[in-house]
Scaffold this motif. Structure first.
Motif, PDB file in Angstrom:
ATOM      1  N   SER A  64      37.622  42.180  54.146  1.00 21.57           N
ATOM      2  CA  SER A  64      36.673  41.714  52.743  1.00 21.57           C
ATOM      3  C   SER A  64      37.392  42.651  51.244  1.00 21.57           C
ATOM      4  O   SER A  64      37.785  41.702  51.040  1.00 21.57           O
ATOM      5  N   ARG A  65      37.818  43.729  51.213  1.00 21.78           N
ATOM      6  CA  ARG A  65      38.583  44.540  50.730  1.00 21.78           C
ATOM      7  C   ARG A  65      39.964  44.360  50.936  1.00 21.78           C
ATOM      8  O   ARG A  65      40.932  44.184  50.113  1.00 21.78           O
ATOM      9  N   LEU A  66      41.025  43.927  51.797  1.00 24.01           N
ATOM     10  CA  LEU A  66      41.986  43.236  51.961  1.00 24.01           C
ATOM     11  C   LEU A  66      42.183  41.853  50.795  1.00 24.01           C
ATOM     12  O   LEU A  66      43.235  42.023  50.106  1.00 24.01           O
ATOM     13  N   ASP A  70      44.429  41.563  47.230  1.00 20.70           N
ATOM     14  CA  ASP A  70      45.238  40.656  47.437  1.00 20.70           C
ATOM     15  C   ASP A  70      44.911  39.513  46.008  1.00 20.70           C
ATOM     16  O   ASP A  70      45.864  39.421  45.287  1.00 20.70           O
ATOM     17  N   ALA A  71      43.896  39.169  46.177  1.00 16.67           N
ATOM     18  CA  ALA A  71      43.457  38.238  44.647  1.00 16.67           C
ATOM     19  C   ALA A  71      43.743  39.242  43.418  1.00 16.67           C
ATOM     20  O   ALA A  71      44.687  38.605  42.683  1.00 16.67           O
ATOM     21  N   ARG A  72      43.633  40.497  43.808  1.00 18.12           N
ATOM     22  CA  ARG A  72      44.347  41.207  42.023  1.00 18.12           C
ATOM     23  C   ARG A  72      45.090  41.514  41.910  1.00 18.12           C
ATOM     24  O   ARG A  72      45.659  41.126  40.914  1.00 18.12           O
ATOM     25  N   GLN A  73      46.317  41.726  43.149  1.00 15.54           N
ATOM     26  CA  GLN A  73      47.616  41.834  43.313  1.00 15.54           C
ATOM     27  C   GLN A  73      48.238  40.648  42.283  1.00 15.54           C
ATOM     28  O   GLN A  73      48.897  40.172  41.944  1.00 15.54           O
ATOM     29  N   LYS A  74      48.181  39.057  42.391  1.00 14.11           N
ATOM     30  CA  LYS A  74      48.174  37.665  42.613  1.00 14.11           C
ATOM     31  C   LYS A  74      47.019  37.685  41.307  1.00 14.11           C
ATOM     32  O   LYS A  74      48.687  36.733  41.160  1.00 14.11           O
ATOM     33  N   ASP A  75      46.431  37.923  40.877  1.00  9.81           N
ATOM     34  CA  ASP A  75      46.163  37.031  39.648  1.00  9.81           C
ATOM     35  C   ASP A  75      45.211  38.462  38.742  1.00  9.81           C
ATOM     36  O   ASP A  75      44.195  39.153  39.855  1.00  9.81           O
ATOM     37  N   VAL A  76      44.783  38.751  37.630  1.00  2.00           N
ATOM     38  CA  VAL A  76      43.788  39.637  36.900  1.00  2.00           C
ATOM     39  C   VAL A  76      42.496  38.638  37.073  1.00  2.00           C
ATOM     40  O   VAL A  76      41.768  39.351  36.757  1.00  2.00           O
ATOM     41  N   GLN A  82      39.212  31.477  43.566  1.00  2.00           N
ATOM     42  CA  GLN A  82      39.978  32.839  44.698  1.00  2.00           C
ATOM     43  C   GLN A  82      39.722  32.703  46.677  1.00  2.00           C
ATOM     44  O   GLN A  82      38.550  32.505  46.751  1.00  2.00           O
ATOM     45  N   PRO A  83      40.165  32.920  47.276  1.00  2.00           N
ATOM     46  CA  PRO A  83      39.997  33.200  48.423  1.00  2.00           C
ATOM     47  C   PRO A  83      39.004  33.882  49.233  1.00  2.00           C
ATOM     48  O   PRO A  83      38.380  33.772  50.026  1.00  2.00           O
ATOM     49  N   TRP A  84      38.859  35.022  48.517  1.00  2.00           N
ATOM     50  CA  TRP A  84      37.330  35.905  48.993  1.00  2.00           C
ATOM     51  C   TRP A  84      36.250  35.876  49.080  1.00  2.00           C
ATOM     52  O   TRP A  84      35.018  36.002  49.558  1.00  2.00           O
ATOM     53  N   ALA A  85      36.288  34.591  47.967  1.00  2.00           N
ATOM     54  CA  ALA A  85      35.641  33.913  47.217  1.00  2.00           C
ATOM     55  C   ALA A  85      34.543  32.240  48.334  1.00  2.00           C
ATOM     56  O   ALA A  85      33.455  32.503  48.266  1.00  2.00           O
ATOM     57  N   ARG A 272      22.119  39.966  67.920  1.00  2.00           N
ATOM     58  CA  ARG A 272      22.832  39.830  66.039  1.00  2.00           C
ATOM     59  C   ARG A 272      22.603  41.257  65.287  1.00  2.00           C
ATOM     60  O   ARG A 272      21.900  41.830  65.015  1.00  2.00           O
ATOM     61  N   VAL A 273      23.803  41.094  64.563  1.00  2.00           N
ATOM     62  CA  VAL A 273      24.384  42.529  64.088  1.00  2.00           C
ATOM     63  C   VAL A 273      24.156  42.507  62.024  1.00  2.00           C
ATOM     64  O   VAL A 273      24.956  41.260  62.007  1.00  2.00           O
ATOM     65  N   THR A 274      23.727  42.574  61.331  1.00  2.00           N
ATOM     66  CA  THR A 274      23.658  41.866  59.843  1.00  2.00           C
ATOM     67  C   THR A 274      24.117  43.593  59.348  1.00  2.00           C
ATOM     68  O   THR A 274      24.257  44.753  59.457  1.00  2.00           O
ATOM     69  N   ILE A 275      24.962  42.985  57.987  1.00  2.00           N
ATOM     70  CA  ILE A 275      25.529  44.063  56.988  1.00  2.00           C
ATOM     71  C   ILE A 275      25.394  43.652  55.741  1.00  2.00           C
ATOM     72  O   ILE A 275      24.869  42.694  55.041  1.00  2.00           O
ATOM     73  N   ASP A 276      25.253  44.659  54.609  1.00  2.00           N
ATOM     74  CA  ASP A 276      24.837  44.521  53.628  1.00  2.00           C
ATOM     75  C   ASP A 276      25.622  45.777  52.880  1.00  2.00           C
ATOM     76  O   ASP A 276      25.532  46.549  52.981  1.00  2.00           O
ATOM     77  N   ALA A 277      26.927  45.132  51.947  1.00  2.00           N
ATOM     78  CA  ALA A 277      27.393  46.467  51.695  1.00  2.00           C
ATOM     79  C   ALA A 277      28.439  46.088  49.916  1.00  2.00           C
ATOM     80  O   ALA A 277      28.527  45.422  49.647  1.00  2.00           O
ATOM     81  N   LEU A 278      28.254  47.119  48.925  1.00  2.00           N
ATOM     82  CA  LEU A 278      28.641  47.266  48.505  1.00  2.00           C
ATOM     83  C   LEU A 278      29.886  47.246  47.696  1.00  2.00           C
ATOM     84  O   LEU A 278      30.752  48.714  48.243  1.00  2.00           O
ATOM     85  N   LEU A 279      31.243  46.811  47.769  1.00  2.00           N
ATOM     86  CA  LEU A 279      32.295  47.551  47.550  1.00  2.00           C
ATOM     87  C   LEU A 279      32.908  47.205  45.656  1.00  2.00           C
ATOM     88  O   LEU A 279      32.183  46.644  44.834  1.00  2.00           O
ATOM     89  N   HIS A 280      33.623  48.743  45.435  1.00  2.00           N
ATOM     90  CA  HIS A 280      34.541  48.777  43.917  1.00  2.00           C
ATOM     91  C   HIS A 280      35.807  48.582  44.346  1.00  2.00           C
ATOM     92  O   HIS A 280      36.947  48.829  45.156  1.00  2.00           O
ATOM     93  N   ARG A 281      36.373  47.731  43.405  1.00  2.00           N
ATOM     94  CA  ARG A 281      37.785  47.421  43.137  1.00  2.00           C
ATOM     95  C   ARG A 281      38.139  47.660  41.796  1.00  2.00           C
ATOM     96  O   ARG A 281      38.225  46.920  40.400  1.00  2.00           O
ATOM     97  N   PRO A 282      38.793  48.843  41.624  1.00  2.00           N
ATOM     98  CA  PRO A 282      39.246  49.329  40.155  1.00  2.00           C
ATOM     99  C   PRO A 282      41.138  48.422  40.619  1.00  2.00           C
ATOM    100  O   PRO A 282      40.832  47.790  40.998  1.00  2.00           O
ATOM    101  N   GLU A 283      40.678  48.738  38.644  1.00  2.00           N
ATOM    102  CA  GLU A 283      42.686  47.833  38.676  1.00  2.00           C
ATOM    103  C   GLU A 283      43.689  48.146  39.520  1.00  2.00           C
ATOM    104  O   GLU A 283      44.326  47.610  39.295  1.00  2.00           O
ATOM    105  N   ASP A 284      43.868  49.702  39.617  1.00  2.00           N
ATOM    106  CA  ASP A 284      44.977  50.106  40.704  1.00  2.00           C
ATOM    107  C   ASP A 284      44.488  51.023  41.517  1.00  2.00           C
ATOM    108  O   ASP A 284      45.840  51.583  41.589  1.00  2.00           O
ATOM    109  N   ARG A 285      43.170  50.791  42.091  1.00  2.00           N
ATOM    110  CA  ARG A 285      43.076  51.038  43.825  1.00  2.00           C
ATOM    111  C   ARG A 285      42.764  50.279  44.026  1.00  2.00           C
ATOM    112  O   ARG A 285      41.840  49.047  44.092  1.00  2.00           O
ATOM    113  N   ARG A 286      42.909  50.007  45.463  1.00  2.00           N
ATOM    114  CA  ARG A 286      42.317  48.963  46.971  1.00  2.00           C
ATOM    115  C   ARG A 286      40.793  49.640  46.605  1.00  2.00           C
ATOM    116  O   ARG A 286      40.696  50.627  46.213  1.00  2.00           O
ATOM    117  N   PRO A 287      40.291  48.592  47.562  1.00  2.00           N
ATOM    118  CA  PRO A 287      38.856  48.462  47.221  1.00  2.00           C
ATOM    119  C   PRO A 287      38.420  49.596  47.772  1.00  2.00           C
ATOM    120  O   PRO A 287      38.984  49.677  48.460  1.00  2.00           O
TER     121      PRO A 287
END
Length: 296
Positions: A64-66, A70-76, A82-85, A272-287
């Motif tokens: 998910s981070r990748l 990748d989406a940020r690098q290709k389009d502001v 986009q693929p992440w969605a 079955r194992v579940t996950i719930d996570a919050l990710l932050h994607r700044p403009e200039d750094r990896r998520p």
């Protein structure tokens, strides 16, 4: 003819009985050992499946981070095409959601002061999604009460713990689990103030944050957007509202996002194992992963 004495016969009988008792005890012990071994084997297998599931979840986080980077690098722009969605399938099933496509409850307070316009927007949103005004007011009061309040030259202490997620609202009178799940579709709780992303928000959210925009108008706008006419900037969004009385600077709608949420599950056989996570994607750094919760 050889005769056996009663004593000898008795001894042979006792020996047979003893042998049978010993065999029975050995059988019981062996059965218990096999049972314990079976339980131990199953627990080891379950633990292996749990660890494998957690590795799958960790891999999904990295994937998910990748995707976001990748989406940020290709389009502001941050858009729903986009693929992440797209839903993630395979050993891990889940998806990323743009949390800035929702109404952020943190926006009700800014710099220790209540933002009346944001409170009104939230209450409009609740009306649009079928939540009673009395309940929406209780939610607003709960959120506002978790901040220190500026009064004249002093600060009044917070009355409630800081809201960490929408689950913290579960004790509010009138907000049953069904309404809370509905609220989660349109509302987020992020670490700070944010704008709403016009390229990912629902018609309900857009109608709530732009007071002059009716739900029908918002639905038409979203249908046009999702057909491929994505907003390229905030001015573009305002122009396509066709509401001359709305000034660009008054609209808290943007076209990019920094906050995303990953929810899903990994399956290994019957585990079955579940996950719930919050990710932050700044403009200039990896998520980065801000927090994550793993459950069985």
């Amino acid at each position: 003819m050889k005769r056996h004495s009663p004593a000898a016969a008795k001894q042979r009988g006792m020996a047979i009985i003893s042998a049978l008792l010993i065999a029975a005890v050995v059988a019981v012990i062996a059965g218990a050992m096999l049972t314990r071994q079976g339980v131990f084997t199953r627990s080891v297998e379950a633990e292996q499946l749990r660890i494998q599931g957690q590795w799958l979840l960790q891999g999904s986080l990295e994937h998910s981070r990748l995707l976001l980077w990748d989406a940020r690098q290709k389009d502001v722009l941050t858009r729903l095409d986009q693929p992440w969605a797209r839903p993630q399938g395979g050993a891990f099933e889940g998806r990323l959601e743009d949390e800035q496509g929702k109404f952020n409850l943190r926006n009700l307070v800014s710099r220790q002061q209540v933002v009346a316009e944001q409170v009104q927007s939230f209450e409009r949103l609740c009306r649009l999604i079928g939540i009673d005004s009395a309940v929406s007011q209780r939610i607003s009061q709960r959120v506002i009460g978790s901040y220190e309040q500026r009064a004249d030259k002093s600060l009044l202490p917070a009355r409630y713990p800081m809201l960490r997620s929408l689950d913290d609202l579960s004790g509010i009178d009138g907000l049953d689990p069904l309404l809370l799940r509905r609220l989660q579709t349109f509302v987020s709780v992020l670490p700070g103030n944010t704008w709403v992303n016009g390229n990912t928000a629902s018609a309900e959210v857009l109608s709530a944050v732009v007071p002059q925009l009716s739900l029908a108008q918002a639905q038409a706008l979203v249908a046009e957007r999702d057909s491929g006419r994505w907003f390229i900037n905030r001015g573009d969004f305002v122009n396509r509202l066709h509401l001359p009385q709305v000034a660009v600077e008054s609209v808290q709608v943007g076209i990019t996002s920094e906050w995303f949420r990953l929810q899903g599950q990994a399956r290994r056989e019957q585990r079955r194992v579940t996950i719930d996570a919050l990710l932050h994607r700044p403009e200039d750094r990896r998520p980065q992963v801000i927090w994550s919760r793993v459950g069985a």
